[in-house]
Design a protein around this motif. Sequence first.
Motif, PDB file in Angstrom:
ATOM      1  N   PRO A  55       1.368   7.007  -5.148  1.00  0.00           N
ATOM      2  CA  PRO A  55       0.331   6.024  -5.136  1.00  0.00           C
ATOM      3  C   PRO A  55      -0.181   5.974  -6.793  1.00  0.00           C
ATOM      4  O   PRO A  55      -0.466   4.487  -7.217  1.00  0.00           O
ATOM      5  CB  PRO A  55      -0.662   6.724  -4.381  1.00  0.00           C
ATOM      6  CG  PRO A  55      -0.005   7.348  -3.339  1.00  0.00           C
ATOM      7  CD  PRO A  55       1.073   7.990  -4.043  1.00  0.00           C
ATOM      8  N   VAL A  56      -0.076   6.819  -7.556  1.00  0.00           N
ATOM      9  CA  VAL A  56      -0.458   6.789  -9.081  1.00  0.00           C
ATOM     10  C   VAL A  56       0.220   6.084  -9.485  1.00  0.00           C
ATOM     11  O   VAL A  56      -0.154   5.174 -10.541  1.00  0.00           O
ATOM     12  CB  VAL A  56      -0.699   8.435  -9.447  1.00  0.00           C
ATOM     13  CG1 VAL A  56      -0.924   8.292 -10.988  1.00  0.00           C
ATOM     14  CG2 VAL A  56      -1.567   9.136  -8.789  1.00  0.00           C
ATOM     15  N   GLU A  80      -4.010  10.751  -1.448  1.00  0.00           N
ATOM     16  CA  GLU A  80      -3.889   9.522  -2.401  1.00  0.00           C
ATOM     17  C   GLU A  80      -3.640   8.234  -1.784  1.00  0.00           C
ATOM     18  O   GLU A  80      -2.987   8.108  -0.860  1.00  0.00           O
ATOM     19  CB  GLU A  80      -3.057   9.740  -3.640  1.00  0.00           C
ATOM     20  CG  GLU A  80      -3.528  11.091  -4.218  1.00  0.00           C
ATOM     21  CD  GLU A  80      -2.534  11.183  -5.508  1.00  0.00           C
ATOM     22  OE1 GLU A  80      -1.199  10.673  -5.470  1.00  0.00           O
ATOM     23  OE2 GLU A  80      -2.998  12.159  -6.462  1.00  0.00           O
ATOM     24  N   ARG A  81      -4.088   7.185  -2.121  1.00  0.00           N
ATOM     25  CA  ARG A  81      -3.817   5.713  -1.540  1.00  0.00           C
ATOM     26  C   ARG A  81      -4.103   4.875  -2.643  1.00  0.00           C
ATOM     27  O   ARG A  81      -5.002   4.714  -3.393  1.00  0.00           O
ATOM     28  CB  ARG A  81      -4.871   5.560  -0.519  1.00  0.00           C
ATOM     29  CG  ARG A  81      -4.649   4.135   0.003  1.00  0.00           C
ATOM     30  CD  ARG A  81      -5.361   3.981   1.246  1.00  0.00           C
ATOM     31  NE  ARG A  81      -5.551   2.639   1.620  1.00  0.00           N
ATOM     32  CZ  ARG A  81      -6.153   2.302   2.612  1.00  0.00           C
ATOM     33  NH1 ARG A  81      -6.801   3.015   3.431  1.00  0.00           N
ATOM     34  NH2 ARG A  81      -6.043   0.877   3.041  1.00  0.00           N
ATOM     35  N   THR A  82      -2.946   3.746  -2.983  1.00  0.00           N
ATOM     36  CA  THR A  82      -3.170   2.785  -3.855  1.00  0.00           C
ATOM     37  C   THR A  82      -2.671   1.413  -2.965  1.00  0.00           C
ATOM     38  O   THR A  82      -1.808   1.379  -1.950  1.00  0.00           O
ATOM     39  CB  THR A  82      -2.179   2.838  -5.090  1.00  0.00           C
ATOM     40  OG1 THR A  82      -2.583   3.917  -5.837  1.00  0.00           O
ATOM     41  CG2 THR A  82      -2.125   1.496  -5.789  1.00  0.00           C
ATOM     42  N   GLU A  83      -3.633   0.435  -2.897  1.00  0.00           N
ATOM     43  CA  GLU A  83      -3.420  -0.901  -2.501  1.00  0.00           C
ATOM     44  C   GLU A  83      -3.435  -1.889  -3.280  1.00  0.00           C
ATOM     45  O   GLU A  83      -4.375  -1.977  -4.078  1.00  0.00           O
ATOM     46  CB  GLU A  83      -4.496  -0.960  -1.340  1.00  0.00           C
ATOM     47  CG  GLU A  83      -4.153  -2.083  -0.260  1.00  0.00           C
ATOM     48  CD  GLU A  83      -5.063  -2.073   0.736  1.00  0.00           C
ATOM     49  OE1 GLU A  83      -5.931  -3.238   1.108  1.00  0.00           O
ATOM     50  OE2 GLU A  83      -4.994  -1.351   1.707  1.00  0.00           O
ATOM     51  N   ARG A 114       0.870  -1.283  -0.014  1.00  0.00           N
ATOM     52  CA  ARG A 114       0.167   0.054   0.019  1.00  0.00           C
ATOM     53  C   ARG A 114       0.945   1.216  -0.041  1.00  0.00           C
ATOM     54  O   ARG A 114       1.906   1.161   0.710  1.00  0.00           O
ATOM     55  CB  ARG A 114      -0.765   0.017   1.065  1.00  0.00           C
ATOM     56  CG  ARG A 114      -1.898   1.137   1.247  1.00  0.00           C
ATOM     57  CD  ARG A 114      -3.044   0.978   2.101  1.00  0.00           C
ATOM     58  NE  ARG A 114      -2.289   1.220   3.724  1.00  0.00           N
ATOM     59  CZ  ARG A 114      -2.630   0.609   4.636  1.00  0.00           C
ATOM     60  NH1 ARG A 114      -3.410  -0.577   4.540  1.00  0.00           N
ATOM     61  NH2 ARG A 114      -2.089   0.801   5.744  1.00  0.00           N
ATOM     62  N   ARG A 127       0.964   1.142  -9.377  1.00  0.00           N
ATOM     63  CA  ARG A 127       0.674  -0.302 -10.191  1.00  0.00           C
ATOM     64  C   ARG A 127       1.447  -0.292 -11.364  1.00  0.00           C
ATOM     65  O   ARG A 127       1.746  -1.347 -11.840  1.00  0.00           O
ATOM     66  CB  ARG A 127      -0.839   0.141 -10.620  1.00  0.00           C
ATOM     67  CG  ARG A 127      -1.806   0.073  -9.358  1.00  0.00           C
ATOM     68  CD  ARG A 127      -3.148  -0.028  -9.814  1.00  0.00           C
ATOM     69  NE  ARG A 127      -3.989  -0.121  -8.940  1.00  0.00           N
ATOM     70  CZ  ARG A 127      -4.426  -1.264  -8.091  1.00  0.00           C
ATOM     71  NH1 ARG A 127      -3.772  -2.220  -8.490  1.00  0.00           N
ATOM     72  NH2 ARG A 127      -5.298  -1.155  -7.023  1.00  0.00           N
TER      73      ARG A 127
END
Length: 67
Positions: free
Chosen positions: A54-55, A26-29, A20, A58
Amino acid sequence: MDYFLLVEERDALWEHYGIRVESGGERTEIPGITASQPGILSLLSKLMRGEVTPVAARYVVEDWLLE
């Protein structure tokens, strides 16, 4: 930027790891990336060294999986 190791445990013999990334609002998991603890620690190190947002996380994970 804050980076976190995610651990999904089904029993004593089975673990999958994910990450994560958080920054500001902003947050990406991304769960279930690998079953390799050394592998996920290497990926986390790469994310932190590159100050990956976070962007972009991925895209970096996708590239890492294809290595």
